[in-house]
Design an enzyme around this catalytic site. Structure first.
Site, PDB file in Angstrom:
ATOM      1  N   ASP A 176       9.134  -4.250 -12.105  1.00 58.44           N
ATOM      2  CA  ASP A 176       8.310  -5.421 -12.412  1.00 58.44           C
ATOM      3  C   ASP A 176       7.842  -5.364 -13.857  1.00 58.44           C
ATOM      4  O   ASP A 176       7.269  -4.364 -14.301  1.00 58.44           O
ATOM      5  CB  ASP A 176       7.115  -5.464 -11.460  1.00 58.44           C
ATOM      6  CG  ASP A 176       6.226  -6.671 -11.687  1.00 58.44           C
ATOM      7  OD1 ASP A 176       6.780  -7.789 -11.802  1.00 58.44           O
ATOM      8  OD2 ASP A 176       4.999  -6.506 -11.756  1.00 58.44           O
ATOM      9  N   ASP A 199       7.824 -13.053 -17.010  1.00 59.17           N
ATOM     10  CA  ASP A 199       7.438 -12.286 -15.836  1.00 59.17           C
ATOM     11  C   ASP A 199       8.597 -12.247 -14.853  1.00 59.17           C
ATOM     12  O   ASP A 199       9.036 -13.291 -14.370  1.00 59.17           O
ATOM     13  CB  ASP A 199       6.209 -12.935 -15.192  1.00 59.17           C
ATOM     14  CG  ASP A 199       5.707 -12.184 -13.965  1.00 59.17           C
ATOM     15  OD1 ASP A 199       6.110 -11.022 -13.774  1.00 59.17           O
ATOM     16  OD2 ASP A 199       4.916 -12.764 -13.206  1.00 59.17           O
TER      17      ASP A 199
END
Length: 464
Positions: free
Chosen positions: A343, A142
């Site tokens: 992201d 992530d």
């Protein structure tokens, strides 16, 4: 001119007009995709041969797969519905936005009833080695997180079900707890005014996520193996109490910009450079994640922006959008503050509402010859792909430095069902929300993060 020749002439004129009007002539082919339903459906097969080394790809790249893709060993058992994915995605976006603009969100945006939890845990997984001798663990990654952690024995609190055996630090000769007086302990987000940071002089961490899930345990050093070379003294959380489904992966690798992320901890080995290619929905061969320099000859770079309220985030300067070869009438200032967040854990790209309305209007105009399907939750521009191939306009995102990023055909639509393919963009609900460049639109791109030079680059056909 006789009647026959006159008829042929009129037919030729009519054919030319139709080709131009519907965007399928030779002059406009470069502005359109002819999309087949099969290009949006998951491949039924994984192309990785049995018995092969499926952890490492060519050029030292670690093999990267989607949690619900054809090569996932565990994703299909708990695959959420498209509506659940969208609802969970909104929870993540709300959490990201709250880092800069703390405020309550609409209750409808944060319903979590019967939803599998993966906020903050990423949608893609790869395999690491941890300990001596090493234990192979499947973890998600992530770019919006920094702390690295895996589940650890003895699970004195509770542990969720995972695919791999839970890591046992007693079986490793290189495991060492970090003391409370260590500088690394003070770098933990939970260190500020937290009296429970220490237990018997050992540093304790807690990582919580926007959906209520968490991981808690000892902060420790261990030997990490990403490629044939090892990374000694890697600081990570050894979680003995973990709540959340976490998609049955062993834990999380944080690729943010702060000191405890894997990128920062391995700066001497890899120079704060990493890259990835997220595979498309229909891919049977997966993508990759690589630490260190990569073949970036065809990559174009745009400047990386930093926001002091969320230093770990990767913000870029988006300046415009084109649909079908025509740049939309959107002022660059629409995306200016604080920039556009790229992201890996957000699925659907978010845009300022005015930019989304311009995109949606232009897209619908190009698709006006097709029958629209019902909306899929917040996705309000959907079409029926079940009976025919469709010609859809190409979507290009423009970034500072004259960097144009064409969204792959697999990233234009989000598939609810074979009869419901929806434009995979959404508008922000609040004027103060920033844009987010999600992973669905990053599919098949080579994305290179160079933190030393403070830039992010994009190349086409990155997974090949």
């Amino acid at each position: 001119m006789d009647n026959h020749s006159h008829a042929l002439f009129l037919f030729s004129l009519l054919s030319t007009y139709l080709l131009f009007a519907f965007g399928i002539g030779a002059e406009s082919e470069s502005y359109y995709h002819v999309i087949k339903l099969t290009s949006l459906l998951p491949s039924p097969h994984c192309s990785t041969p049995k018995g092969s080394n499926h952890h490492e790809n060519k050029k030292g790249r670690l093999k990267l797969d989607h949690l619900y893709g054809p090569c996932s060993p565990f994703g299909h058992r708990r695959k959420p519905t498209p509506r659940q994915i969208l609802s969970q995605d909104q929870i993540r976006v709300n959490s990201l936005q709250s880092r800069l603009n703390p405020r309550p969100h609409n209750v409808e945006d944060t319903k979590t009833t019967t939803l599998p939890a993966h906020m903050g845990k990423g949608n893609y997984f790869f395999t690491i080695g941890l300990g001596t001798p090493k234990s192979e663990l499947t973890v998600s990654f992530d770019t919006g997180s920094d702390l690295n952690w895996v589940q650890c024995q003895p699970c004195e609190g509770q542990c969720y079900s995972q695919q791999d055996p839970i890591f046992n630090p007693l079986n490793s000769s290189t495991y060492l707890n970090i003391s409370c007086t260590s500088p690394e302990c003070s770098q933990l987000p939970s260190a500020t005014a937290n009296p429970t940071l220490c237990f018997s002089s050992t540093c304790v961490y807690t990582s919580t996520y926007g959906d209520g899930s968490f991981s808690r345990g000892y902060f420790a050093h261990e030997t990490l193996t990403l490629t044939p070379s090892d990374v000694p003294n890697f600081a990570f959380g050894c979680g003995e109490s973990n709540v959340g489904l976490f998609n049955t992966t062993a834990g999380l690798i944080g690729l943010g910009r702060d000191a405890l992320s894997l990128v920062s901890q391995t700066s001497k080995e890899y120079g704060k450079v990493f890259s990835y290619c997220l595979p498309s929905t229909s891919s049977s061969s997966g993508g990759y994640l690589k630490f260190g320099s990569d073949d970036a000859t065809s990559v174009k770079f745009t400047r990386l922006l930093t926001n002091p309220k969320a230093h770990s985030f990767y913000f870029l300067q988006m300046v415009g959008i084109s649909v079908g070869g025509k740049q939309l009438d959107i002022a660059p200032s629409t995306f200016a503050s604080p920039g556009t967040l790229i992201d890996s854990g957000t699925t659907i790209t978010r845009l300022p509402m005015s930019a989304y309305i311009a995109l949606r209007s232009s897209f619908r105009e190009f698709m006006s010859n097709y029958t629209m399907a019902p909306a899929l939750g917040p996705l309000d521009t959907c079409y029926d792909f079940s009976q025919q191939d469709m010609q859809a306009p190409k979507v290009v995102l423009h970034f500072g430095g004259d960097v144009d990023v064409e969204v792959a055909e697999s990233g234009i639509f989000f598939l609810g069902s074979q009869s419901q393919a929806c434009l995979a963009f959404l508008g922000n609900s609040d004027a103060s929300d920033f844009a987010v460049f999600g992973n669905h639109q990053q599919q098949t791109l080579q994305v290179v993060y160079d933190l030393t030079s403070e830039k992010v680059g994009f190349g086409v056909a990155g997974c090949s």
